[in-house]
Design an enzyme around this catalytic site. Structure first.
Site, short mmCIF file in Angstrom:
data_model
loop_
_atom_site.label_atom_id
_atom_site.label_comp_id
_atom_site.label_asym_id
_atom_site.label_seq_id
_atom_site.Cartn_x
_atom_site.Cartn_y
_atom_site.Cartn_z
N THR A 119 39.99 36.50 39.12
CA THR A 119 38.97 37.27 39.81
C THR A 119 37.56 36.78 39.46
O THR A 119 37.33 36.26 38.36
CB THR A 119 39.07 38.75 39.39
OG1 THR A 119 37.90 39.44 39.85
CG2 THR A 119 39.14 38.93 37.89
N TYR A 143 38.59 45.19 33.35
CA TYR A 143 39.36 44.50 34.38
C TYR A 143 39.15 42.99 34.27
O TYR A 143 40.10 42.21 34.17
CB TYR A 143 38.96 45.01 35.78
CG TYR A 143 39.50 44.16 36.89
CD1 TYR A 143 40.87 44.10 37.13
CD2 TYR A 143 38.65 43.40 37.71
CE1 TYR A 143 41.39 43.30 38.15
CE2 TYR A 143 39.15 42.60 38.72
CZ TYR A 143 40.52 42.56 38.93
OH TYR A 143 41.02 41.76 39.94
#
Ligand code: UDP
Length: 327
Positions: A119, A143
């Site tokens: 990501t 995250y």
């Protein structure tokens, strides 16, 4: 590309299901491994299906030993940034710990190739207008940190083992749905801006909230690089081909190289839907960097990947066609 046996974790989820569709259409032999915590069985249009959890190391090893994949693609993960701030251990368990199980099972089963869903959140708050793959990794939320750790494990395992190579794809903001309307985003609880704007247009939400209008960006709202899910699926196919042809590990950004502010997204969503839905500007959401835009030159140069749908209106339109059919 030679047909391959590919194990796909999280293949019932939003991005995984679009990749399954593309690779299935290309004739690969697919097996999806998914616990359906966020995914949907009906979204898996090709291949076999194992209802399994990545925490179940025994089932994982058995699945790999029986199927003998040439490649594993790992999509299954928790993905909500703000939730990761509130419940970090969920992210370290689901994203980092479970990836460790999977990589271990791949090593035990001699799987040579691994494609990882990373990501843009690995970069944190970039110091430049666009980030390239050599930028430092400074995630600002659990995250992003949970994904950085997986990249590190992959790098170390690839260094330690001649016959293990990986490609890590760092996704920017993925949106849109399949052109033929067969699949799209189906989260139980949707947090992404485009889906939320469309749900506001449908009247499912009373209004769309814009999180933060005091960022250091031209209109004060956050800027993101939105990429159509089918372009992202094509990046996965290109990554597989690269692993097959070159047998080398690498890391690539997946984005278009330019961004839109939240306000610009709202304007496009209103235009596409024809609905002037109510919008409320509220405080910032935790964990959001002001700007995240890819430098996407490397994936073009090395993988030969070219975007086909670099058009925010197209992205929103395909998402709207899909969303209109939902209850
Ligand atoms: N956002 C917003 N309202 C929403 C959802 C998102 O203003 O209802 C903003 C969010 O704060 C971020 C941008 O839209 O600046 C993109 O957020 P999203 O959750 O779609 O993706 P992320 O960049 O977090 O992966």
């Amino acid at each position: 590309m030679k047909k391959q046996k590919i194990l796909i974790t999280g293949g019932a989820g939003y991005i995984g299901s679009h990749v399954v569709k593309m690779l299935g259409e290309q004739g690969h032999d697919l097996l999806v491994y998914d616990n359906l915590s966020g995914g949907n069985r009906e979204a898996v249009l090709y291949g076999g299906f194992v209802l399994g959890d990545l925490a179940d190391a025994v089932l994982l090893k058995k699945t790999i030993a029986d199927f003998k994949p040439q490649a594993v693609m790992h999509f299954a993960a928790s993905i909500i940034v703000s939730e990761s701030v509130r419940d970090p251990l969920k992210y370290y368990r689901n994203n980092t710990g479970n990836a460790l199980n999977l990589i271990e099972a791949c090593v035990a089963g001699d799987v040579p190739h691994f494609v990882f869903s990373s990501t843009a959140a690995v970069y944190g708050i970039p110091s430049r207008a666009t980030v390239d793959e050599s930028s430092s990794l400074n995630p600002i939320n659990p995250y992003g940190a949970s994904k950085v750790m997986v990249e590190q494990m992959l790098r170390d395992v690839a260094l330690a083992r001649q016959n293990f190579k990986y490609v890590s794809l760092r996704y920017f903001n993925v949106a849109g749905a399949a052109k033929d309307g067969s699949i799209g985003q189906l989260y139980k609880e949707s947090t992404h801006i485009i889906t939320r704007a469309l749900k506001a247009a449908k009247g499912e939400f009373p209004r769309l909230q814009i999180f933060g209008n005091d960022y250091t960006t031209p209109d004060g709202t956050c800027i993101r690089d939105y990429i159509h899910v089918d372009d992202l699926a094509a990046a996965h196919a290109a990554a597989l081909e690269f692993l097959q042809a070159k047998g080398a590990s690498n890391v690539f950004n997946c984005g278009y190289g330019h961004g839109y502010s939240v306000r610009e997204v709202v304007t496009v969503a209103k235009k596409v839907t024809g609905v002037d839905f109510p919008v409320e500007e509220v405080g910032r959401r935790e964990g959001d960097p002001p700007t995240l835009v890819a430098n996407s030159e490397k994936i073009g140069k090395v993988l030969g990947w070219k975007p086909k749908y670099d058009d925010l209106e197209y992205i929103v339109r395909t998402a709207w066609e899909w969303e209109k059919k939902r209850k």
